[in-house]
Design a protein around this motif. Structure first.
Motif, PDB file in Angstrom:
ATOM      1  N   TRP A 349      -1.285  20.892  -8.759  1.00 51.11           N
ATOM      2  CA  TRP A 349      -1.257  22.368  -9.624  1.00 51.11           C
ATOM      3  C   TRP A 349       0.079  22.704  -9.670  1.00 51.11           C
ATOM      4  CZ3 TRP A 349       0.610  26.757  -7.881  1.00 51.11           C
ATOM      5  CH2 TRP A 349       0.561  27.017  -6.620  1.00 51.11           C
ATOM      6  N   LEU A 351       2.331  26.396 -11.602  1.00 51.53           N
ATOM      7  CA  LEU A 351       2.214  27.639 -12.698  1.00 51.53           C
ATOM      8  C   LEU A 351       3.581  27.662 -13.470  1.00 51.53           C
ATOM      9  CD1 LEU A 351       0.580  30.360 -13.494  1.00 51.53           C
ATOM     10  CD2 LEU A 351       2.154  31.535 -11.828  1.00 51.53           C
ATOM     11  N   GLY A 375       4.929  25.281  -7.904  1.00 54.45           N
ATOM     12  CA  GLY A 375       3.367  24.538  -7.925  1.00 54.45           C
ATOM     13  C   GLY A 375       3.338  24.165  -6.374  1.00 54.45           C
ATOM     14  N   TRP A 419      -1.454  28.142 -15.848  1.00 55.74           N
ATOM     15  CA  TRP A 419      -1.642  27.211 -14.792  1.00 55.74           C
ATOM     16  C   TRP A 419      -2.290  26.340 -15.341  1.00 55.74           C
ATOM     17  CZ3 TRP A 419      -6.009  25.139 -12.179  1.00 55.74           C
ATOM     18  CH2 TRP A 419      -5.741  24.862 -10.885  1.00 55.74           C
TER      19      TRP A 419
END
Length: 441
Positions: A349, A351, A375, A419
């Motif tokens: 993940w 941002l 991330g 995100w």
């Protein structure tokens, strides 16, 4: 669908809160030219944005049916495609299948995340090859346009065939990079992504623009639809939109004011189209149609402007916070984003921070740290005692221990964050898990 219908049609139904024209049982009664023009403009925007992106690609010296790029991560100077990521290296090709099928070869990539999206001119992902669908061994695939017979590869009688919806497709490869020290390895892997076969035409995109006046815009959309016919599932909308055009395909002169008013509404809508969804705990979640839009024409237009080349949700979840106005932050105050230790994704993940442009597009912003995203793989990221992480979002350095977790916002002007969660787990896809809100620090 016959060619005359394609040449004369280009409209859309009222979606995402936009009211469409009024129709009687036997046809249109008192057609609302303003509504028809608004929906037609939204319907055609993906074609326009794809053609503009193709022109930028070739302007840099790239050739049809040949991969380009894959040498550096996107940064604040990367302005060819809206809302880029800073997690993967991209390798891109515009593939012309009018001269026959083309063979795509992908090398083995092991456990490293990768994907190759094959997008038609209406921005639908006709296929996403990658870690989720193919695995780490790579492979050879044939891209074949409608009506084409795919060749037999090697001794196989049934090669892996990707059927495209249009004769021109955008093939976009993404390969995860784990820091500067990983650059050479990823560059080497991407250099082995190849395209062979076919007989592409010249690299001559049509000069188009979303800023064109109504008549010119619809004329360009009509020409693009003729070159890349829409699916039969759009036939109803195409027929309804005929009220906008005369037999020569020109905007009706008697309704120019109404047409221009409809276009103005469409332009305003699409700037905040992504953020017009109802937020949940401060975040907007993409609908299931993301990346394969079907008849969700208004959302498709919003993504073409603010998130072109978005992957389907099963490949990546893209979340936008509600912000302070239409998904955009305007104030000077700092924010904190607190994530738990466990986030339901199988890959990674991050941002990302973007400047919010007046036209609705988003691009990375220059900053003293040259940091465009944070991330789960960010070097030096400080975690809480429970394993979670606090990310500090502000225009100036928050100082102290917070600097290592700082996502720099532009010094001035509006900004937005996105995100991304790659290979989301079911809990994220079905809403069992929700993103915690971004809060004032």
């Amino acid at each position: 669908m016959n060619r005359r219908e394609i040449m004369l049609g280009m409209g859309g139904l009222g979606l995402m809160g936009l009211a469409g024209p009024s129709f009687a049982q036997g046809g249109v009664k008192d057609p609302d030219f303003k509504a028809i023009a608004r929906e037609a403009w939204l319907y055609g925007l993906p074609l326009i944005e794809m053609e503009v992106t193709r022109a930028r690609h070739f302007k840099g010296g790239a050739r049809p049916n040949v991969f380009a790029g894959g040498r550096a991560l996107a940064d604040h100077t990367s302005r060819n495609v809206t809302t880029p990521n800073n997690d993967t290296l991209y390798r891109s090709a515009w593939v012309d299948l009018s001269g026959g099928p083309v063979t795509l070869t992908v090398p083995p990539l092991g456990d490293r995340y990768w994907s190759v999206a094959v997008m038609d001119m209406y921005t639908n992902n006709n296929a996403v090859l990658g870690t989720r669908t193919v695995g780490g061994k790579g492979g050879t695939f044939v891209l074949a346009a409608p009506g084409q017979v795919a060749p037999v590869l090697d001794d196989r009688t049934e090669p892996y065939v990707v059927r495209t919806a249009t004769t021109l497709v955008w093939v976009l490869a993404r390969v995860l990079i784990d820091g500067p020290e990983d650059m050479a390895a990823v560059q080497g892997a991407l250099s082995q992504f190849t395209l062979t076969g076919g007989k592409p035409g010249p690299a001559t995109p049509r000069p188009v623009s979303r800023e064109a006046a109504s008549t010119a815009y619809f004329t360009d959309v009509r020409a693009l639809m003729a070159a890349y016919p829409p699916p039969v599932s759009d036939l109803k909308i195409i027929r309804q939109s005929r009220w906008l055009l005369d037999e020569r395909g020109e905007v009706l002169k008697t309704d120019t004011a109404e047409v221009d008013a409809g276009v103005a509404e469409a332009r305003e809508f699409v700037k905040g189209g992504w953020a017009r969804q109802t937020p949940i705990q401060g975040w907007t979640y993409p609908p299931a149609s993301l990346g394969d839009f079907g008849q969700d024409y208004a959302f498709r237009a919003a993504i073409a402007l603010g998130g072109l080349a978005a992957l389907p949700r099963v490949e990546a979840m893209y979340l936008r916070p509600a912000g302070e106005r239409n998904g955009v932050f305007l104030s000077e105050k700092p924010y904190r984003f607190s994530l738990p230790a466990q986030v339901p994704v199988d890959a990674f993940w991050s941002l990302s921070m973007y400047e919010a442009m007046d036209d609705g597009q988003l691009f990375f912003t220059d900053n003293p740290m040259k940091r465009y995203a944070i991330g789960d793989r960010t070097k030096g990221l400080k975690r809480r005692a429970d394993g979670g992480v606090d990310i500090w979002i502000s225009r100036t350095d928050p100082g102290g221990d917070k600097t290592s977790n700082w996502l720099p916002a532009p010094k001035t002007g509006p900004y937005a964050v996105t995100w991304r969660g790659y290979l989301p787990k079911p809990a994220l896809l079905n809403g069992q898990w929700r993103m915690p809100p971004i809060e004032a620090a």
